[in-house]
Structure formats: C-alpha cells, structure tokens
Design an enzyme around this catalytic site. Structure first.
Site, short mmCIF file in Angstrom:
data_model
loop_
_atom_site.label_atom_id
_atom_site.label_comp_id
_atom_site.label_asym_id
_atom_site.label_seq_id
_atom_site.Cartn_x
_atom_site.Cartn_y
_atom_site.Cartn_z
N HIS A 39 30.78 50.94 43.96
CA HIS A 39 30.35 49.90 43.03
C HIS A 39 31.14 50.00 41.73
CE1 HIS A 39 27.22 48.30 40.02
NE2 HIS A 39 27.88 47.28 40.56
N ASP A 86 30.76 41.93 42.75
CA ASP A 86 29.79 42.51 41.82
C ASP A 86 28.98 41.45 41.06
OD1 ASP A 86 28.37 44.30 40.32
OD2 ASP A 86 30.07 45.01 39.15
N TYR A 137 48.52 42.94 34.09
CA TYR A 137 49.29 44.11 34.53
C TYR A 137 48.59 45.40 34.12
CZ TYR A 137 53.45 41.28 35.69
OH TYR A 137 54.32 40.38 36.25
#
Length: 174
Positions: A39, A86, A137
């Site tokens: 998670h 999530d 990035y």
C-alpha cells in the site's frame, strides 16, 4: 491462426493467456513486482523514450520491466485489471505534462484521452492529475519499479499508487 510463408508455417496463438482471469500482457516478472508492492508503493509506466533503465536503478526495487509492442492505454488496461488504485491518496494517478509555457501536442492530448478511458474503465471515479515533466522525472525515481511500454506518443508516462484490497477482495475505501 496459421500463417504460411513459403515453406515456413507459423502458428500464432490468440491473446488468451495461460492463467484464468489474468490479462495475457501480465508476464511473470510483472506479476511478481505488482504482488511485491505494498500500500502506497508507486509504479511508473513509461513510454519508449523515457530514461527507463537509468530511472529504474534509483527505484525501490531497481526493476526495469518491459511490455514490448504495447502502447500505454493497453498496458494500463492490463495492469489495472489486477492493481488496486489507492483510495486513501488524493493523487493516486499522475500523468506527465509539459513544462509551463509548452503547448501539449495533439498526439499527447489523444493519448491522455485514451489513458483516461483506460483508468476510468477500472476506476470510474478516478482521473489523472497532470505533473510537470521535471517534477515527474523526480517522482519516478522514488517509485517501486519502472514498466516501459512501446508508446511513441509524447508524454506517455503515468504513475499509479497502489491501494489496499479489503477482506472482501475489493478495493478498500476510507
């Protein structure tokens, strides 16, 4: 399907995998990584031009996985068929955007629409949040692993945050 070329006979199998209920694009190494993630861990799916191997060396698992010949929307469909997004995070789905002042190319806009459809096919209440290229990035380096696709359209890079599967086998929501 069987294709005959001169004296060579090729047998092509259809896109059914060898495991029931598992999308055929999900190969063993990818399934291992998805299962190992917990998670809050994040997976970055990147296009063919992304510095994937270099970035992977900085991730938690240092894993660089590939889905050769697969574009981003199809890779998303495969991953999201088993990956819980999530619900405890405000931004569980990020997509790379150009830096401020740079116009989004039309091909990237088309790609973003297709990626959104892939996400909402599995999670109708979720949307991608754009993240500026250089910030993306930086975030990619802190992900669990890198999955590189063969997507050639610009800005074909997303980060997904793994959620929780509840006792009923469904995505756990707050």
């Amino acid at each position: 399907f069987i294709i005959k070329i001169k004296n060579l006979e090729l047998k092509l199998v259809n896109l059914m995998g060898i495991l029931k209920g598992i999308h055929p694009l999900l190969h063993a190494d990818l399934l291992h990584v998805l299962r190992a993630m917990g998670h809050g861990d994040r997976l970055v799916l990147v296009d063919v031009n992304f510095p994937a191997f270099t970035t992977a060396q900085l991730t938690t698992s240092k894993r660089h996985l590939q889905l050769d010949g697969v574009n981003l929307p199809n890779a998303l469909n495969a991953v999201l068929s088993v990956f819980p997004v999530d619900y405890f995070s405000e931004e569980p789905a990020l997509i790379m955007a150009p830096e401020i002042g740079v116009e989004v190319p039309e091909s990237a806009q088309d790609l973003w629409s297709e990626a959104e459809i892939s996400l909402q096919t599995h999670y109708p209440d979720k949307k991608f949040k754009p993240l500026e290229r250089y910030a993306f990035y930086k975030e990619a380096r802190s992900c669990f692993a890198v999955l590189q696709t063969s997507e050639r359209r610009p800005y074909g890079n997303v980060i997904l945050t793994k959620g929780v599967i509840g006792p009923d086998g469904l995505d756990l929501r707050p």
